[in-house]
Design an enzyme around this catalytic site. Structure first.
Site, PDB file in Angstrom:
ATOM      1  CD  GLU A 154       9.044  75.418  48.463  1.00 39.55           C
ATOM      2  OE1 GLU A 154       9.682  75.842  49.288  1.00 39.55           O
ATOM      3  OE2 GLU A 154       8.110  76.085  48.180  1.00 39.55           O
ATOM      4  CE  LYS A 180      15.114  75.240  46.906  1.00 35.97           C
ATOM      5  NZ  LYS A 180      14.052  74.168  47.224  1.00 35.97           N
ATOM      6  NE  ARG A 224      21.514  77.902  54.047  1.00 36.58           N
ATOM      7  CZ  ARG A 224      20.534  77.707  53.142  1.00 36.58           C
ATOM      8  NH1 ARG A 224      19.462  77.237  53.845  1.00 36.58           N
ATOM      9  NH2 ARG A 224      20.334  77.561  51.906  1.00 36.58           N
TER      10      ARG A 224
HETATM   11  P1  ATP Z   1      17.179  77.243  49.243  1.00 37.68           P
HETATM   12  O1  ATP Z   1      17.636  78.044  50.478  1.00 37.68           O
HETATM   13  O2  ATP Z   1      18.108  76.879  48.497  1.00 37.68           O
HETATM   14  O3  ATP Z   1      16.079  78.084  48.874  1.00 37.68           O
HETATM   15  P2  ATP Z   1      15.479  75.699  51.000  1.00 37.68           P
HETATM   16  O4  ATP Z   1      16.134  75.332  52.391  1.00 37.68           O
HETATM   17  O5  ATP Z   1      14.571  76.482  50.594  1.00 37.68           O
HETATM   18  O6  ATP Z   1      17.060  76.075  49.899  1.00 37.68           O
HETATM   19  P3  ATP Z   1      14.561  73.247  50.701  1.00 37.68           P
HETATM   20  O7  ATP Z   1      14.053  72.512  49.414  1.00 37.68           O
HETATM   21  O8  ATP Z   1      13.588  73.586  51.562  1.00 37.68           O
HETATM   22  O9  ATP Z   1      15.245  74.388  50.042  1.00 37.68           O
HETATM   23  O10 ATP Z   1      15.412  72.330  51.160  1.00 37.68           O
HETATM   24  C1  ATP Z   1      15.271  70.692  51.459  1.00 37.68           C
HETATM   25  C2  ATP Z   1      16.385  70.236  52.539  1.00 37.68           C
HETATM   26  O11 ATP Z   1      17.838  71.122  52.445  1.00 37.68           O
HETATM   27  C3  ATP Z   1      15.883  71.102  53.799  1.00 37.68           C
HETATM   28  O12 ATP Z   1      15.968  70.082  55.122  1.00 37.68           O
HETATM   29  C4  ATP Z   1      17.167  72.247  54.147  1.00 37.68           C
HETATM   30  O13 ATP Z   1      17.352  72.556  55.276  1.00 37.68           O
HETATM   31  C5  ATP Z   1      18.253  71.492  53.382  1.00 37.68           C
HETATM   32  N1  ATP Z   1      19.100  72.377  52.907  1.00 37.68           N
HETATM   33  C6  ATP Z   1      18.905  73.491  51.858  1.00 37.68           C
HETATM   34  N2  ATP Z   1      19.777  74.049  51.846  1.00 37.68           N
HETATM   35  C7  ATP Z   1      20.970  73.602  52.308  1.00 37.68           C
HETATM   36  C8  ATP Z   1      22.516  73.868  52.702  1.00 37.68           C
HETATM   37  N3  ATP Z   1      23.079  74.839  52.043  1.00 37.68           N
HETATM   38  N4  ATP Z   1      23.099  73.075  53.532  1.00 37.68           N
HETATM   39  C9  ATP Z   1      22.780  71.915  54.076  1.00 37.68           C
HETATM   40  N5  ATP Z   1      21.245  71.768  54.077  1.00 37.68           N
HETATM   41  C10 ATP Z   1      20.467  72.515  53.179  1.00 37.68           C
HETATM   42 MG    MG Z   2      13.142  75.375  52.512  1.00 37.70          MG
END
Ligand code: ATP
Ligand code: MG
Length: 567
Positions: free
Chosen positions: A40, A277, A267
């Protein structure tokens, strides 16, 4: 670039590879593999995303498939092209490529809208006029069924009319939602008539003001996977409970045997840091760090500026593996990967971080002797550079002790030490200021003890680095420590994670001195300061002042821990 397994060690297949190998063997999806990385664009990527990138693109590389880069841009409020550009750049920097164009969920807004209309037509979606509070109050709990909305049994015609009017902007923000009609008593809360569309006015970074209704994540994600022909939709564990909804929706969209399947993994959590984020944004906004690319940040930007290499990050991500249960990884494992990579590629240079002047009294005032120093002992053809030995030099304060303990093999009154690439010197005297701080050391060099052709017969145990006082150049060196003082700053929900910040995570050294070859290096240049660690030239450098970031110290604490575990 090498494929995802950059080590030659035998590593058993992880559970996702097992699924993929089975699918490929059975000829599912015509033996094709298409994954995707779906960020995102509401912040910069961090080490957790790097894990997801390495996994998705790595699997595609390993099995001859492809991986799409698709932005999940369904929330105009928090998203921005600044983030889109940075994310594209970060994925490229990590060394990965996608087929064709960068993709956006917003590319599918029309098709998603059509699908929603179809769901209404077959009686599987309805417009609900209840407020968000009412909807959440009537959802029930995991053990108590929810209550059906009074709007649930609206006619198809009324729903089609209301949904079109939602789209046309006739209703205020958040006044209505489109919901799937599934089961208000389902034990899975996500199946209790989840929202599919909401009304939200906001300028979208790609579709502008065309839409005032936006699909919810759950409605956009699986459908985007389907539109693209994704075979394996890999995401993190928190989406496991969303899977039945993912399946319910794609099963109603698909038209044939193909459909994507969601697979969840744990994760990546890194100790002594935060990987959210939202929290990282707080650190930036509230000025705890200098920006998303502050070298202490676990962002790809930050790690890059700090001097981490894409190779090291990829090796680290492979090493931590893929699991079903969250485990917090110690940052020293990441540092270990960085150190191993830099050891192979980084030049060796001499720099003194806390200088004390040494005067070699038995050399003439203008004495100069040029010698050759090895650039990198790990690389055969890394070459040599000239360094000039002079009567006055600087050494590091910690390489001199007035009153040393027994096994101190560096410089101390009356004792000898070797200067790297030069001579053995013996301390004959030293000066202190009123506070007792040593300000200058007087030595004598031992003739014929030149490094490489020492015929002096004198033996010493220690070798120290030095820089010529005449030719050395001033450096600013930024020393970093962990950003947080506790392993899991997010553990305690009651307390603000910022309470656990380490206020000594940045220590700027203004008066370091480096060998003259460091004058001509550019931001991004990486080298080892002999006996100190790996350093990288920061983007704040200019022609008059070189600024170096500590990338990783030389001390290899992880190896010691690993050794202990193996014994
Ligand atoms: P955050 O929790 O940091 O805001 P998010 O999951 O909202 O992260 P996205 O931009 O939706 O951020 O993530 C893009 C991809 O990265 C998704 O498939 C998510 O599952 C993966 N992802 C995010 N954080 C992690 C992590 N700590 N370990 C592994 N994969 C991750
Ligand atoms: Mg997300």
């Amino acid at each position: 670039m090498k494929n995802s397994n950059e080590t030659t060690e035998y590593v058993p297949l992880n559970f996702i590879e097992q699924i993929i190998e089975k699918d490929l063997k059975e000829g599912k999806n015509n033996g094709e593999l298409l994954t995707r990385f779906p960020p995102e664009p509401n912040g910069y990527l961090h080490i957790g995303h790097a894990k997801s990138i390495c996994l998705n693109f790595g699997l595609a590389l390993k099995y001859g498939g492809k991986c799409n880069l698709r932005f999940d841009d369904t929330n105009p409020e928090t998203e921005d092209t600044e983030y889109v550009d940075a994310i594209i750049d970060d994925v490229k920097w990590l060394g990965f490529h996608w087929p064709g164009e960068v993709l956006f969920a917003s590319d599918y807004f029309d098709r998603l809208y059509d699908f929603a209309v179809n769901l209404i037509k077959i009686g599987l979606a309805y417009v609900d006029d209840q407020s968000a509070e009412q909807i959440s109050e009537t959802r029930g709990t995991p053990t108590i069924p929810g209550k059906e909305s009074p709007n649930r049994n609206r006619s198809v015609e009324e729903n089609l009319d209301l949904f079109a009017r939602m789209k046309n902007g006739e209703f205020p923000d958040a006044s209505r939602v489109l919901r799937a009609k599934i089961d208000m008593a389902s034990p899975n809360m996500h199946l209790r008539d989840p929202a599919l569309y909401r009304i939200k006015r906001g300028h979208h970074h790609r579709t502008g003001d065309k839409w005032c209704i936006y699909p919810m994540y759950d409605f956009a994600h699986g459908q985007s996977d389907y539109f693209e022909g994704i075979t394996h939709s890999i995401c993190t564990l928190e989406f496991e409970v969303h899977r039945p909804l993912y399946d319910w929706l794609v099963d109603r969209l698909k038209d044939g045997i193909y459909r994507p399947y969601q697979i969840e993994f744990a994760r990546l959590e890194l100790g002594y840091t935060v990987t959210s984020k939202r929290k990282l944004l707080q650190l930036v906004k509230e000025g705890y760090v200098s920006g998303w690319d502050d070298p202490r940040m676990p962002t790809i930007r930050g790690m890059r500026r700090r001097g981490y290499t894409p190779e090291a990050i990829r090796v680290f991500c492979n090493k931590v593996g893929v699991a079903k249960r969250v485990n917090v990884i110690d940052p020293s494992l990441l540092e270990f990967s960085v150190r191993e990579d830099l050891n192979k590629i980084a030049d060796r240079r001499m720099a003194v971080l806390d200088p004390i002047k040494v005067v070699i009294a038995n050399l003439p005032e203008n004495y100069e002797e040029t010698t050759l120093a090895v650039n990198n002992p790990e690389i055969e053809d890394a070459g040599r550079r000239e360094i000039t030995f002079t009567r006055e030099i600087y050494i590091d304060r910690e390489d001199f002790m007035e009153d040393p303990p027994k096994k101190y093999f560096r410089l101390s009154p009356g004792n000898m030490v070797r200067l790297k690439y030069a001579y053995i010197i013996q301390c004959t005297d030293y000066k202190k200021d009123e506070s007792g701080k040593v300000t200058e050391i007087t030595c004598e060099y031992i003739p014929n003890s030149k490094s490489g052709n020492d015929t002096s017969g004198v033996k010493v145990k220690g070798t120290i680095h030095w820089v010529s006082a005449r030719y050395g150049i001033p450096l600013e060196v930024r020393m970093y420590d962990r950003l947080f003082m506790v392993e899991d700053p997010q553990e305690d929900d009651e307390r603000d994670f910022k309470e656990f910040l380490n206020h000594d995570s940045l220590n700027v050294i203004h008066n370091a001195i480096g060998e003259p070859s460091l004058k001509d290096v550019n931001p991004g240049y990486k080298c080892q300061f002999e006996r100190k660690g790996y350093f990288c030239v920061d983007s704040d450098s200019n022609d008059n002042q070189k600024v170096f970031n500590l990338t990783v110290p030389l001390r290899d604490s992880w190896a010691k821990i690993a050794q202990k575990m193996n014994n």
